[in-house]
Design a protein around this motif. Structure first.
Motif, mmCIF file in Angstrom:
data_model
loop_
_atom_site.group_PDB
_atom_site.id
_atom_site.type_symbol
_atom_site.label_atom_id
_atom_site.label_comp_id
_atom_site.label_asym_id
_atom_site.label_seq_id
_atom_site.Cartn_x
_atom_site.Cartn_y
_atom_site.Cartn_z
ATOM 1 N N PHE A 190 45.845 -29.419 -41.681
ATOM 2 C CA PHE A 190 44.462 -29.813 -41.954
ATOM 3 C C PHE A 190 43.550 -28.597 -42.066
ATOM 4 O O PHE A 190 43.784 -27.567 -41.446
ATOM 5 N N ASP A 191 42.503 -28.772 -42.865
ATOM 6 C CA ASP A 191 41.517 -27.711 -43.063
ATOM 7 C C ASP A 191 40.374 -27.812 -42.065
ATOM 8 O O ASP A 191 39.652 -26.832 -41.847
ATOM 9 N N GLY A 192 40.199 -28.989 -41.474
ATOM 10 C CA GLY A 192 39.128 -29.183 -40.509
ATOM 11 C C GLY A 192 39.344 -30.448 -39.713
ATOM 12 O O GLY A 192 40.197 -31.283 -40.058
ATOM 13 N N PHE A 193 38.576 -30.595 -38.628
ATOM 14 C CA PHE A 193 38.743 -31.727 -37.722
ATOM 15 C C PHE A 193 37.390 -32.336 -37.368
ATOM 16 O O PHE A 193 36.411 -31.618 -37.163
ATOM 17 N N ILE A 194 37.370 -33.662 -37.309
ATOM 18 C CA ILE A 194 36.229 -34.400 -36.774
ATOM 19 C C ILE A 194 36.741 -35.151 -35.556
ATOM 20 O O ILE A 194 37.625 -36.001 -35.667
ATOM 21 N N LEU A 195 36.227 -34.792 -34.408
ATOM 22 C CA LEU A 195 36.735 -35.335 -33.156
ATOM 23 C C LEU A 195 35.752 -36.332 -32.542
ATOM 24 O O LEU A 195 34.635 -35.964 -32.191
ATOM 25 N N MET A 196 36.210 -37.562 -32.421
ATOM 26 C CA MET A 196 35.451 -38.554 -31.643
ATOM 27 C C MET A 196 36.153 -38.710 -30.295
ATOM 28 O O MET A 196 36.489 -39.820 -29.855
ATOM 29 N N THR A 197 36.404 -37.577 -29.663
ATOM 30 C CA THR A 197 37.083 -37.601 -28.363
ATOM 31 C C THR A 197 36.211 -38.227 -27.291
ATOM 32 O O THR A 197 36.697 -38.513 -26.197
ATOM 33 N N ASN A 198 34.931 -38.450 -27.585
ATOM 34 C CA ASN A 198 34.080 -39.183 -26.646
ATOM 35 C C ASN A 198 34.490 -40.654 -26.551
ATOM 36 O O ASN A 198 34.029 -41.371 -25.670
ATOM 37 N N THR A 199 35.381 -41.105 -27.452
ATOM 38 C CA THR A 199 35.894 -42.477 -27.391
ATOM 39 C C THR A 199 37.275 -42.544 -26.743
ATOM 40 O O THR A 199 37.791 -43.643 -26.515
ATOM 41 N N VAL A 200 37.892 -41.393 -26.501
ATOM 42 C CA VAL A 200 39.233 -41.337 -25.903
ATOM 43 C C VAL A 200 39.069 -41.247 -24.387
ATOM 44 O O VAL A 200 38.730 -40.186 -23.855
ATOM 45 N N ASN A 201 39.318 -42.347 -23.707
ATOM 46 C CA ASN A 201 39.050 -42.404 -22.270
ATOM 47 C C ASN A 201 40.229 -41.961 -21.410
ATOM 48 O O ASN A 201 40.188 -42.084 -20.194
ATOM 49 N N GLU A 202 41.301 -41.468 -22.051
ATOM 50 C CA GLU A 202 42.452 -40.971 -21.301
ATOM 51 C C GLU A 202 42.332 -39.456 -21.221
ATOM 52 O O GLU A 202 42.504 -38.749 -22.226
ATOM 53 N N PRO A 203 41.999 -38.899 -20.052
ATOM 54 C CA PRO A 203 41.659 -37.471 -19.938
ATOM 55 C C PRO A 203 42.757 -36.528 -20.430
ATOM 56 O O PRO A 203 42.459 -35.537 -21.094
ATOM 57 N N GLU A 204 44.010 -36.825 -20.120
ATOM 58 C CA GLU A 204 45.093 -35.920 -20.510
ATOM 59 C C GLU A 204 45.223 -35.842 -22.025
ATOM 60 O O GLU A 204 45.348 -34.750 -22.591
ATOM 61 N N SER A 205 45.178 -36.989 -22.688
ATOM 62 C CA SER A 205 45.266 -36.998 -24.156
ATOM 63 C C SER A 205 44.090 -36.250 -24.765
ATOM 64 O O SER A 205 44.252 -35.477 -25.724
ATOM 65 N N VAL A 249 32.357 -32.173 -33.272
ATOM 66 C CA VAL A 249 32.443 -33.157 -32.193
ATOM 67 C C VAL A 249 31.117 -33.901 -32.107
ATOM 68 O O VAL A 249 30.123 -33.499 -32.711
ATOM 69 N N PHE A 250 31.132 -34.972 -31.335
ATOM 70 C CA PHE A 250 29.921 -35.776 -31.152
ATOM 71 C C PHE A 250 29.559 -35.791 -29.674
ATOM 72 O O PHE A 250 30.391 -36.136 -28.818
ATOM 73 N N ASP A 251 28.334 -35.396 -29.372
ATOM 74 C CA ASP A 251 27.812 -35.461 -28.002
ATOM 75 C C ASP A 251 28.775 -34.842 -26.995
ATOM 76 O O ASP A 251 29.157 -35.459 -26.010
ATOM 77 N N CYS A 252 29.172 -33.625 -27.263
ATOM 78 C CA CYS A 252 30.146 -32.965 -26.384
ATOM 79 C C CYS A 252 29.741 -31.510 -26.168
ATOM 80 O O CYS A 252 30.126 -30.613 -26.930
ATOM 81 N N ASP A 253 28.952 -31.264 -25.119
ATOM 82 C CA ASP A 253 28.483 -29.912 -24.822
ATOM 83 C C ASP A 253 29.551 -29.043 -24.154
ATOM 84 O O ASP A 253 29.378 -27.837 -24.022
ATOM 85 N N SER A 254 30.638 -29.665 -23.723
ATOM 86 C CA SER A 254 31.657 -28.926 -22.960
ATOM 87 C C SER A 254 32.547 -28.065 -23.843
ATOM 88 O O SER A 254 33.381 -27.314 -23.336
ATOM 89 N N VAL A 255 32.409 -28.156 -25.163
ATOM 90 C CA VAL A 255 33.217 -27.335 -26.085
ATOM 91 C C VAL A 255 32.272 -26.583 -27.030
ATOM 92 O O VAL A 255 32.157 -26.933 -28.209
ATOM 93 N N TYR A 276 27.056 -36.433 -41.748
ATOM 94 C CA TYR A 276 26.723 -35.028 -41.509
ATOM 95 C C TYR A 276 27.948 -34.254 -41.021
ATOM 96 O O TYR A 276 28.084 -33.051 -41.296
ATOM 97 N N ALA A 277 28.858 -34.937 -40.309
ATOM 98 C CA ALA A 277 30.096 -34.278 -39.870
ATOM 99 C C ALA A 277 30.899 -33.799 -41.070
ATOM 100 O O ALA A 277 31.435 -32.673 -41.077
#
Length: 636
Positions: free
Chosen positions: A68-83, A100-106, A256-257
């Motif tokens: 892939f050339d780029g990624f759009i991560l909706m990891t804010n919907t993935v509630n399994e921390p390890e994944s 990413v969306f609403d993710c200040d930790s990265v 916009y992503a």
């Protein structure tokens, strides 16, 4: 740069309205930004089944980040921390443009934020200042989710500013699912605290369920208890009373992503963070008057369309359930599935299976718990037994799982959904649904995918059962030491040969062979040598069974040969062949003992007055006479 931009979208719970809205913005702008979107999605956490969740989240292990050339991560919907952490680490390692969306930790990724904190603050302030609420309960999403954390922090901040206490029994932490709204109301009732003035929920799904549960328990909304949500979903707008909520520009964020990925690859400067404003929408569930009739025509049209689609999907689900239940082979299963999948509006529907899908559970069963079990992983080679494209079925025998697709795109604007195909935690393969809104707009997509997965598992079990029956049958009819028929196997095969001779008039050959001196070998050289001698004798007997004859170990040291189409001179031929081979064997093995045997052969016509066992007895008697003439006891 490629002719088009390959972008991976990683998300969970695509049947939820928040995900739906963001995905709508992404998919609607893919062609505009010269993109192909590969959406890796699952329904993790939906069924409250840990093993099922393992199978769902495994779809993320399919992703080849190099492709892939780029990624759009909706990891804010993935509630399994390890994944979620594995995904973030792999995307970091790729070095590709990532949104990413609403993710200040990265901070290394491009972050599209919606001001959840401010919007929730305004909503809580309204409930307190305008409606005078003092005792307020809060239903939160999981605090590992950054949006849930922002909303919870906003609630706490406003409560503290007004000097209002947050009692433990008034807080409930869920997973953003509708069931959490019901569970929260039950929890609040069980706390024995006085009824709240308001229940503020972190999203609309929980708010709707909470409002309905409160009504069922005799609490009027908003007269007795105010209920608010967040997200401005369709159901929230058209519930009665309509839910006071927060409107977020989700489609705009999705679009916009795509623009960010496109601009970065095109060499443009892009801001690391952009923040969109969200606004409270005051409605009936907090007691604010709204003109609910102005959109009634839209509500009626949308509701009819939704109900009609749901009826159609339920019919499809019921028919595919009964159709697949009648299949008994993989080929029949895929043929039946394709007949029903044609009713789904999509350009291409692909079923991809692990190369060992029909033998998944035999590997890794004895591994330590800390090691990955093979049945949880995708195999290096994948097969695509069904590719249904524009109504025409085809297949691909094999391709590498690192390619993910069994085909290649030649243009931009395509959107493919990769969905897990599994049984419990065991990975069987995956689905690819291309250029269709079925995965996001049908309420029954997950159910239909589970149904097909279960039918494939049923076929796998049927194949495994047939294999086990075959293995058990081999154990029933084969002698494990000598690897020839045992008495059971001989009787089964002999009946067919005997009946053939009875029908055709062909003569039957029966030879009874008794090993000489087995007790002597066991007593003097051990049972291992005795087994060796039996095996070698069996190999000689097997070599003598040409022309459709069969042989068996009839007892401990007794063997038998049976065949049709015999002639009188076959008696001497078999005896001489057996004697010659036995002599050659003894010279070859050079043991301190000789392997010997006595043989009796009968060639006879058969008729209705004869039985097979009477003929076997006759051959045994001839063998025994020869053994006596050799002055060798059959029990030595």
């Amino acid at each position: 740069m490629n002719d088009f931009i390959n972008t991976a979208l990683i998300v969970s719970g695509i049947d939820e309205e928040y995900q739906n809205s963001v995905i709508d913005g992404i998919t609607s702008s893919a062609a505009e930004f010269n993109m192909n979107i590969s959406c890796f999605a699952c329904f993790g956490g939906v069924l409250a089944n840990k093993k099922n969740d393992i199978g769902e989240y495994n779809i993320y292990n399919l992703i080849n980040y190099d492709k892939f050339d780029g990624f759009i991560l909706m990891t804010n919907t993935v509630n399994e921390p390890e994944s979620r952490e594995i995904i973030l680490n792999k995307v970091r390692a790729s070095g590709k443009p990532t949104v990413v969306f609403d993710c200040d930790s990265v901070p290394e990724f491009y972050n599209i934020k919606i001001d959840n904190f401010q919007a929730m603050s305004e909503l809580v302030e309204h409930v307190i200042s305008v409606h005078g609420a003092k005792k307020i309960n809060y239903v939160s999403g999981p605090l590992v989710n950054p949006e849930a954390k922002d909303r919870y922090d906003a609630f706490c901040s406003v409560m503290e500013r007004h000097g209002l206490e947050i009692e433990n029994g008034r807080l409930f932490f869920g997973e953003f699912r509708a069931a959490d709204g019901v569970n929260a109301v039950n929890y609040f009732e069980d706390s024995k605290l006085p009824a709240p003035d308001a229940v503020i929920c972190a999203n609309d799904a929980m708010a709707l369920a909470a409002a309905d549960e409160l009504e069922q328990r005799g609490h009027a909304v908003p007269e007795d208890i105010i209920v608010t949500g967040f997200d401005n979903t369709f159901n929230a707008r058209y519930h009665f009373p309509s839910i006071t909520t927060v409107n977020r520009p989700l489609e705009k964020a999705g679009r916009y992503a795509c623009q960010i990925i496109h601009d970065i690859i095109s060499g443009k400067e892009v801001s690391r963070t952009v923040t969109f404003k969200a606004e409270p929408l005051l409605a009936g569930s907090c007691g604010c008057c709204t003109d609910t009739m102005k959109d009634m025509h839209l509500f009626q049209k949308s509701t009819y369309k939704l109900m009609n689609k749901c009826r159609s999907d339920i019919s499809l689900l019921n028919r595919i359930t009964t159709g697949l239940a009648n299949t008994e082979s993989a080929e029949e299963n895929f043929k039946t599935a394709s007949d029903f999948i044609r009713e789904i509006d999509c350009q291409r529907f692909t079923i991809c299976l692990c190369s060992d899908w029909n033998n998944r559970y035999k590997k890794g069963l004895r591994r330590a718990d800390t090691e990955r079990i093979d049945s949880l992983s995708y195999t290096e080679i994948i097969t695509a037994p069904l590719i249904l494209e524009n109504g025409r079925a085809s297949s691909v025998d094999s391709f590498e799982s690192s390619e993910m697709y069994p085909f290649e795109y030649t243009d931009a604007g395509n959107v493919s959904y990769f969905l897990p195909l599994h049984f419990r935690e065991h990975c069987l393969g995956y689905y690819i649904i291309t250029n269709s809104d079925f995965p996001t707009k049908s309420m029954l997509c997950h159910s239909i995918m589970l149904n097909i997965s279960n039918s494939i598992e049923n076929i796998r079990r049927l194949l495994e059962l047939n294999r086990m029956i075959t293995e058990l049958d081999k154990l029933y009819v084969n002698d494990q030491l000598c690897n020839i028929y045992n008495r059971n196997g001989f009787i089964r095969a002999a009946d067919e040969i005997y009946n053939k001779c009875l029908e055709t008039g062909e003569k039957l050959l029966i030879s009874f062979i008794d090993m000489d001196g087995l007790k002597y070998i066991n007593d003097n050289y051990g049972h291992k040598e005795g087994d060796f001698a039996l095996q070698r004798l069996a190999s000689i007997i097997t070599d003598c069974t040409s022309h459709g004859r069969i042989c068996a170990r009839f007892g401990g040291d007794e063997f038998i040969i049976l065949g049709s189409g015999a002639e009188e001179n076959d008696v001497e031929k078999l005896e001489n062949d057996f004697s010659t081979r036995l002599s050659s064997l003894n010279m070859a093995i050079n043991k301190p003992y000789e392997i010997g045997a006595s043989i009796g052969v009968v060639v006879t016509e058969v008729n209705d007055s004869m039985t097979l066992f009477s003929l076997i007895t006759k051959a045994d008697e001839i063998m025994y006479e020869k053994k006596k003439r050799k002055k060798t006891s059959r029990y030595l």
